[in-house]
Design an enzyme around this catalytic site. Structure first.
Site, PDB file in Angstrom:
ATOM      1  N   SER A  16      -0.444   9.966   9.190  1.00 59.77           N
ATOM      2  CA  SER A  16      -1.352  10.805   9.148  1.00 59.77           C
ATOM      3  C   SER A  16      -2.564  10.090   8.272  1.00 59.77           C
ATOM      4  O   SER A  16      -2.312   9.548   7.328  1.00 59.77           O
ATOM      5  CB  SER A  16      -1.218  11.837   8.271  1.00 59.77           C
ATOM      6  OG  SER A  16      -2.263  12.723   7.901  1.00 59.77           O
ATOM      7  N   ASN A  27       3.597   1.442   1.031  1.00 58.53           N
ATOM      8  CA  ASN A  27       2.448   1.553   0.337  1.00 58.53           C
ATOM      9  C   ASN A  27       2.288   3.224   0.169  1.00 58.53           C
ATOM     10  O   ASN A  27       2.382   3.829   1.370  1.00 58.53           O
ATOM     11  CB  ASN A  27       1.178   0.986   1.184  1.00 58.53           C
ATOM     12  CG  ASN A  27       1.483  -0.413   1.061  1.00 58.53           C
ATOM     13  OD1 ASN A  27       2.207  -1.102   0.201  1.00 58.53           O
ATOM     14  ND2 ASN A  27       0.486  -1.356   1.872  1.00 58.53           N
ATOM     15  N   ASP A  81       5.838   5.905   6.322  1.00 60.06           N
ATOM     16  CA  ASP A  81       4.879   6.480   7.267  1.00 60.06           C
ATOM     17  C   ASP A  81       4.556   5.943   8.471  1.00 60.06           C
ATOM     18  O   ASP A  81       4.271   4.466   8.586  1.00 60.06           O
ATOM     19  CB  ASP A  81       3.656   6.959   6.384  1.00 60.06           C
ATOM     20  CG  ASP A  81       3.859   7.473   5.246  1.00 60.06           C
ATOM     21  OD1 ASP A  81       4.778   8.512   5.258  1.00 60.06           O
ATOM     22  OD2 ASP A  81       2.811   7.774   4.359  1.00 60.06           O
ATOM     23  N   ASP A  87       5.199  -0.320  11.192  1.00 60.89           N
ATOM     24  CA  ASP A  87       4.092   0.092  12.313  1.00 60.89           C
ATOM     25  C   ASP A  87       2.697  -0.478  12.001  1.00 60.89           C
ATOM     26  O   ASP A  87       1.666  -0.107  12.910  1.00 60.89           O
ATOM     27  CB  ASP A  87       4.214   1.513  12.307  1.00 60.89           C
ATOM     28  CG  ASP A  87       3.236   2.106  11.105  1.00 60.89           C
ATOM     29  OD1 ASP A  87       3.491   1.873   9.973  1.00 60.89           O
ATOM     30  OD2 ASP A  87       2.528   3.106  11.425  1.00 60.89           O
ATOM     31  N   ASP A 112       9.446   0.840   6.589  1.00 60.96           N
ATOM     32  CA  ASP A 112       8.319   1.238   6.221  1.00 60.96           C
ATOM     33  C   ASP A 112       8.687   2.810   6.297  1.00 60.96           C
ATOM     34  O   ASP A 112       9.469   3.030   7.119  1.00 60.96           O
ATOM     35  CB  ASP A 112       7.030   0.761   6.898  1.00 60.96           C
ATOM     36  CG  ASP A 112       5.681   1.632   6.523  1.00 60.96           C
ATOM     37  OD1 ASP A 112       5.669   1.640   5.129  1.00 60.96           O
ATOM     38  OD2 ASP A 112       4.980   1.983   7.220  1.00 60.96           O
ATOM     39  N   PHE A 133      -3.216  10.944   4.827  1.00 60.26           N
ATOM     40  CA  PHE A 133      -1.977  10.848   3.895  1.00 60.26           C
ATOM     41  C   PHE A 133      -1.017  12.261   4.127  1.00 60.26           C
ATOM     42  O   PHE A 133      -1.368  13.003   4.504  1.00 60.26           O
ATOM     43  CB  PHE A 133      -2.440  10.722   2.710  1.00 60.26           C
ATOM     44  CG  PHE A 133      -3.333   9.601   2.174  1.00 60.26           C
ATOM     45  CD1 PHE A 133      -2.705   8.234   1.769  1.00 60.26           C
ATOM     46  CD2 PHE A 133      -4.528   9.710   2.288  1.00 60.26           C
ATOM     47  CE1 PHE A 133      -3.592   7.314   1.628  1.00 60.26           C
ATOM     48  CE2 PHE A 133      -5.509   8.611   2.257  1.00 60.26           C
ATOM     49  CZ  PHE A 133      -4.832   7.442   1.739  1.00 60.26           C
ATOM     50  N   ARG A 188       1.670  -4.465  -3.399  1.00 60.79           N
ATOM     51  CA  ARG A 188       1.283  -3.647  -1.970  1.00 60.79           C
ATOM     52  C   ARG A 188       1.100  -4.567  -0.959  1.00 60.79           C
ATOM     53  O   ARG A 188       0.782  -5.651  -0.987  1.00 60.79           O
ATOM     54  CB  ARG A 188      -0.144  -3.335  -2.409  1.00 60.79           C
ATOM     55  CG  ARG A 188      -0.759  -2.399  -1.514  1.00 60.79           C
ATOM     56  CD  ARG A 188      -2.128  -1.771  -1.848  1.00 60.79           C
ATOM     57  NE  ARG A 188      -2.987  -1.225  -0.790  1.00 60.79           N
ATOM     58  CZ  ARG A 188      -2.701  -0.249  -0.204  1.00 60.79           C
ATOM     59  NH1 ARG A 188      -1.707   0.595  -0.623  1.00 60.79           N
ATOM     60  NH2 ARG A 188      -3.361   0.038   0.905  1.00 60.79           N
ATOM     61  N   SER A 224      -0.799   4.593  -1.508  1.00 59.60           N
ATOM     62  CA  SER A 224      -2.115   4.541  -2.156  1.00 59.60           C
ATOM     63  C   SER A 224      -2.653   5.849  -2.433  1.00 59.60           C
ATOM     64  O   SER A 224      -3.635   6.145  -3.135  1.00 59.60           O
ATOM     65  CB  SER A 224      -3.136   3.514  -1.394  1.00 59.60           C
ATOM     66  OG  SER A 224      -3.468   4.284  -0.446  1.00 59.60           O
TER      67      SER A 224
END
Length: 180
Positions: free
Chosen positions: A16, A51, A9, A126, A7, A19, A100, A53
């Protein structure tokens, strides 16, 4: 072929709640880029499945996303590492497709494109949705405690689920390379 799917982020870079919307907001987690380079040097092909989004929500655009990915790749080149490909699901969660996470589509699509089974592939995340996607795709789920990992660890324990857990990507990479 030795493959690891990460992954982005919370695993590679700081998470964050607002984002990661720009290159200036993209901050690698200490040791994460070195971990990717070590995996590459040990013969692993590293892929990212993330992801995103923020695109579907209108918070940032594709140009911003591609600039962030370019910064990641350029930082890795300096260390002799690379990410082979970055898959992402840009849709809003209210209009989620099979791609997703927690759906397995993004991981299954990577496996199809690579012509591999995910049975021996570690998928590092995470969040609970990362772990759920890995399990649903038949990959080996791995949780790191960076990003939202500590919260995910509590949630998985509350569900009575066990998963391999590492403090961060660097610790996972070291352990994987030591057992290879």
């Amino acid at each position: 072929m030795k493959v690891v799917i990460l992954d982005r982020d919370g695993v590679i870079n700081e998470e964050s709640a607002d984002f990661v919307k720009s290159v200036s907001e993209w901050k690698p987690i200490p040791g994460s880029l070195q971990a990717i380079a070590r995996l590459c040097h040990a013969g692993y092909r590293v892929y990212v499945a993330s992801n995103q989004s923020g695109i579907g929500r209108g918070i940032f655009d594709y140009d911003a996303l591609f600039s962030i990915h370019d910064k990641l790749q350029r930082a890795l080149v300096d260390m002799g590492g690379r990410v082979e490909a970055i898959a992402y699901a840009p849709e809003h969660p209210d209009h989620a497709t099979e791609m997703r996470k927690p759906n397995p589509g993004m991981l299954l699509d990577l496996a199809k494109r690579l012509g591999i089974s995910l049975r021996n592939v570690h998928a590092v995340g995470d969040s609970v949705r990362d772990i759920d996607a890995a399990r649903a795709a038949g990959a080996i789920p791995v949780l790191v405690r960076t990003g939202f990992g500590r919260e995910a660890e509590r949630d998985l324990k509350a569900r009575g689920e066990e998963v391999a857990i590492y403090p961060d990507l660097a610790a996972f990479a070291a352990a994987l390379i030591a057992t290879a």
